[in-house]
Scaffold this motif. Structure first.
Motif, PDB file in Angstrom:
ATOM      1  N   ASP A 235       0.851  -1.184   0.000  1.00 33.51           N
ATOM      2  CA  ASP A 235       0.000   0.000   0.000  1.00 33.51           C
ATOM      3  C   ASP A 235       0.896   1.246   0.000  1.00 33.51           C
ATOM      4  OD1 ASP A 235       1.024   0.283   2.516  1.00 33.51           O
ATOM      5  OD2 ASP A 235      -0.861  -0.060   3.581  1.00 33.51           O
ATOM      6  N   PRO A 236       0.327   2.448  -0.085  1.00 38.46           N
ATOM      7  CA  PRO A 236       1.174   3.658  -0.125  1.00 38.46           C
ATOM      8  C   PRO A 236       2.054   3.842   1.105  1.00 38.46           C
ATOM      9  CG  PRO A 236      -1.056   4.160  -0.878  1.00 38.46           C
ATOM     10  CD  PRO A 236      -1.096   2.772  -0.334  1.00 38.46           C
ATOM     11  N   HIS A 237       1.753   3.155   2.203  1.00 37.66           N
ATOM     12  CA  HIS A 237       2.557   3.277   3.415  1.00 37.66           C
ATOM     13  C   HIS A 237       3.579   2.150   3.530  1.00 37.66           C
ATOM     14  CE1 HIS A 237      -0.151   6.437   4.756  1.00 37.66           C
ATOM     15  NE2 HIS A 237      -1.173   5.645   4.502  1.00 37.66           N
ATOM     16  N   GLN A 238       3.850   1.455   2.432  1.00 36.86           N
ATOM     17  CA  GLN A 238       4.863   0.393   2.365  1.00 36.86           C
ATOM     18  C   GLN A 238       4.508  -0.780   3.268  1.00 36.86           C
ATOM     19  OE1 GLN A 238       8.771   2.001   2.954  1.00 36.86           O
ATOM     20  NE2 GLN A 238       8.557   3.574   1.401  1.00 36.86           N
ATOM     21  N   ARG A 239       3.228  -1.028   3.447  1.00 36.62           N
ATOM     22  CA  ARG A 239       2.778  -2.217   4.164  1.00 36.62           C
ATOM     23  C   ARG A 239       2.353  -3.281   3.161  1.00 36.62           C
ATOM     24  NH1 ARG A 239       0.048   1.655   7.624  1.00 36.62           N
ATOM     25  NH2 ARG A 239      -1.779   1.366   6.289  1.00 36.62           N
ATOM     26  N   ILE A 240       2.642  -4.521   3.478  1.00 35.03           N
ATOM     27  CA  ILE A 240       2.293  -5.633   2.597  1.00 35.03           C
ATOM     28  C   ILE A 240       0.799  -5.894   2.715  1.00 35.03           C
ATOM     29  CG2 ILE A 240       2.633  -8.072   2.110  1.00 35.03           C
ATOM     30  CD1 ILE A 240       5.456  -7.842   3.099  1.00 35.03           C
ATOM     31  N   THR A 241       0.113  -5.833   1.593  1.00 35.45           N
ATOM     32  CA  THR A 241      -1.318  -6.122   1.576  1.00 35.45           C
ATOM     33  C   THR A 241      -1.630  -7.476   0.969  1.00 35.45           C
ATOM     34  OG1 THR A 241      -1.530  -4.977  -0.567  1.00 35.45           O
ATOM     35  CG2 THR A 241      -1.892  -3.673   1.432  1.00 35.45           C
ATOM     36  N   PRO A 254       7.949 -14.198   6.822  1.00 30.47           N
ATOM     37  CA  PRO A 254       7.191 -15.045   7.754  1.00 30.47           C
ATOM     38  C   PRO A 254       5.748 -15.226   7.290  1.00 30.47           C
ATOM     39  CG  PRO A 254       7.467 -12.845   8.657  1.00 30.47           C
ATOM     40  CD  PRO A 254       8.311 -12.899   7.403  1.00 30.47           C
ATOM     41  N   GLU A 255       5.061 -16.181   7.923  1.00 27.68           N
ATOM     42  CA  GLU A 255       3.672 -16.457   7.546  1.00 27.68           C
ATOM     43  C   GLU A 255       2.773 -15.250   7.786  1.00 27.68           C
ATOM     44  OE1 GLU A 255       2.178 -19.057   6.227  1.00 27.68           O
ATOM     45  OE2 GLU A 255       3.873 -20.440   6.093  1.00 27.68           O
ATOM     46  N   GLU A 256       2.982 -14.548   8.902  1.00 27.48           N
ATOM     47  CA  GLU A 256       2.115 -13.423   9.267  1.00 27.48           C
ATOM     48  C   GLU A 256       2.728 -12.108   8.800  1.00 27.48           C
ATOM     49  OE1 GLU A 256       3.461 -15.479  11.472  1.00 27.48           O
ATOM     50  OE2 GLU A 256       1.825 -16.900  11.794  1.00 27.48           O
ATOM     51  N   CYS A 257       3.079 -12.019   7.528  1.00 23.97           N
ATOM     52  CA  CYS A 257       3.711 -10.805   7.021  1.00 23.97           C
ATOM     53  C   CYS A 257       2.705  -9.795   6.475  1.00 23.97           C
ATOM     54  CB  CYS A 257       4.727 -11.163   5.932  1.00 23.97           C
ATOM     55  SG  CYS A 257       4.015 -11.997   4.500  1.00 23.97           S
TER      56      CYS A 257
END
Length: 544
Positions: A235-241, A254-257
């Motif tokens: 996303d725009p905040h560099q979080r994995i979606t 990891p699994e919960e990334c």
């Protein structure tokens, strides 16, 4: 033919659900209003009928006539006037035995007075709702006591005053003069709000129905987890979606990334720059990650001018790169044979020309010179490089460099013993890659016919050090620290193209617990690689 029933749309379902909620709320509000109206009626009217009953029970005429014979005739005018003046529903008077002697309801005269509780017969007062002649009334029952000084008088009878309980419609009408208006306005506002909410949700779901959204989700899962490439979305905040199993494996996540940022996952450097679009245009970017050579393609995602994030695909080119190196070896051998054939053809043409000119002594001297040059090169390699594979590689690279008008020479400080076959193959890979890059750089430099590449091999008990120098233009300072992680070759560093030769070189060195670096010298560039040989070395991380 059976026509399938049409399912209600999402907007229709939401509208119906909201309307049901509105109806429940309106019913609850109406019930609360009715309950409040009933409580108000019981409180206000209860006080009034109790006051009237007490006033009538304290009337001297009532006390005097209850013990007299035929009291009904005397009390009837008083009962009727009390009802008329107060506007209540009923007034009833009973004697001490509980028999009604006078009432505004003639049917009750001569019957027993209905009691709210047994204590009323024992001269106790009571008020509450009571069913009188089939009708529910709010009544007050007050005892009539004789007037005696200094003590409680004799129980002469009971006075009951009642007010008919209002019907449900009367309570609703009396609850509030504007209750119907309020309920109507609330209903209208609820309908409009529900309709607007249904339209908004319809727009947000792009007009898709729940079954269509579920189908898209199923197709997305099948597509993401059915392809052989890795996929990661930010996303725009560099979080994995979003990330599929292949992408999680390639990036060692990891699994919960999902939902975590790149910083939280420890992704830094070159990989972070490619994922966020800081470095390059996002097309065929080469990245080393945990011993893998990854090729990444990034695409930004926008809708209606709003940036939603990015999607990056990943391909593992580690095995492919190794295959390319093997094919490159065959191609290099072909080029060496072609170069040698060309060189031999020139030498034969020279010999043939000298024979035609009849200068046989020159022919002998020319052949002797060629033999001495060959013996000198062979002697230099075989005396300093005892590993057959590396020596053969240098012989081949010498002929290939000569074809590019570059002199390949071996340093006098070179010393290499025979290596284990696996170590020999890796050392040969590093030497071949570094020499190829150096030859390209020297050929593109300004040295002209004086272009050269020098190879120096040094070995101790556990380490092989490879130094390749060239007369090229060197490596730009800003690329000196990034050239290996980016996968540049020296040629690519000048022209802006991408390669994986140096990336593989660093990968091999890391696998052997070593490193490769580049420095600029007065003459050009110098690449220095170190590998641990002779015993197994744990694989370390190549590039985070």
């Amino acid at each position: 033919m059976v026509v399938p029933s049409r399912r209600p749309t999402l907007a229709g379902q939401l509208l119906a659900f909201q309307l049901a909620i509105i109806v429940v709320v309106l019913v609850a509000v109406a019930a609360l209003s009715l309950a409040q109206s009933a409580a108000t009626f019981n409180r206000v009217e209860g006080r009034r009928v109790a006051a009237l009953a007490e006033q009538l029970a304290d009337n001297p005429l009532v006390r005097a006539q209850l013990d007299a014979p035929a009291p009904g005739e005397t009390l009837a005018p008083l009962v009727q006037s009390t009802r008329t003046e107060s506007g209540i529903t009923s007034v009833t008077i009973a004697n001490a035995r509980g028999v009604v002697v006078s009432s505004t309801n003639p049917i009750l005269v001569g019957t027993r007075l209905p009691l709210g509780e047994p204590g009323v017969a024992e001269a106790r007062g009571w008020s509450g709702e009571l069913r009188v002649d089939g009708e529910r009334e709010l009544v007050a029952q007050v005892p009539v006591l004789g007037a005696e000084k200094g003590k409680i008088g004799k129980h002469l009878g009971t006075v009951m005053v009642g007010e008919a309980s209002p019907t449900l419609w009367q309570r609703a009408r009396n609850a509030s003069s504007n209750l119907i208006l309020y309920l109507g306005l609330a209903s209208a506002m609820g309908l409009v709000g529900s309709w607007l909410l249904a339209r908004r949700i319809k727009r947000q779901t792009l007009g898709l129905e729940p079954r269509e959204i579920a189908g898209l989700a199923e197709h997305r899962e099948a597509m993401l987890y059915g392809i052989a490439e890795g996929v990661i979305a930010l996303d725009p905040h560099q979080r994995i979606t979003l990330v599929n199993a292949v992408g999680r494996t390639l990036l060692d996540l990891p699994e919960e990334c999902v939902g975590r940022s790149l910083a939280e996952l420890g992704i830094e450097g070159r990989l972070r720059d490619v994922l966020t679009g800081v470095d390059g245009d996002g097309t065929d970017e080469v990245v080393l990650r945990r011993g893998r050579v990854l090729v990444m393609n990034r695409m930004s995602v926008t809708k209606d001018g709003r940036r939603l994030g990015s999607v990056t695909t990943l391909r593992d080119r580690t095995e492919l790169a190794q295959l390319e190196q093997e094919l490159g070896s065959f191609r290099s051998s072909t080029e060496v044979l072609r170069a040698q054939a060309h060189e031999f053809a020139n030498q034969l043409h020279t010999i043939s020309g000298l024979i035609q000119l009849g200068d046989y002594d020159e022919v002998v001297r020319y052949v002797d010179a060629l033999a001495r040059h060959r013996e000198s090169l062979d002697l230099t390699l075989t005396s300093r490089v005892h590993d057959t594979a590396v020596a053969a590689l240098l012989m081949a690279k010498s002929a290939q460099a000569a074809e590019s008008r570059v002199q390949l020479r071996v340093s006098e400080r070179t010393s290499l013993d025979r290596l284990d076959p696996r170590d020999s193959a890796d050392v040969a890979t590093v030497v071949g890659n570094l020499v190829d890059n150096a030859v390209d750089a020297a050929a593109a430099g300004e040295a002209g016919h004086n272009a050269w590449v020098e190879v120096e091999l040094r070995q101790d008990a556990s380490t092989v050090e490879i130094v390749v120098r060239d007369s090229g233009p060197g490596v730009a300072p800003e690329l000196a620290q990034e050239v290996f992680s980016h996968g540049f070759t020296t040629k690519a560093a000048q022209e802006g193209e991408r390669g994986i030769g140096l990336a593989l070189t660093r990968l091999v060195c890391k696998r052997h617990g070593g490193e490769v670096a580049v420095t600029n010298t007065a003459a050009g560039a110098a690449f220095t690689a170190r590998l641990t040989v002779g015993h197994p070395v744990a694989v370390v991380e190549a590039n985070r």
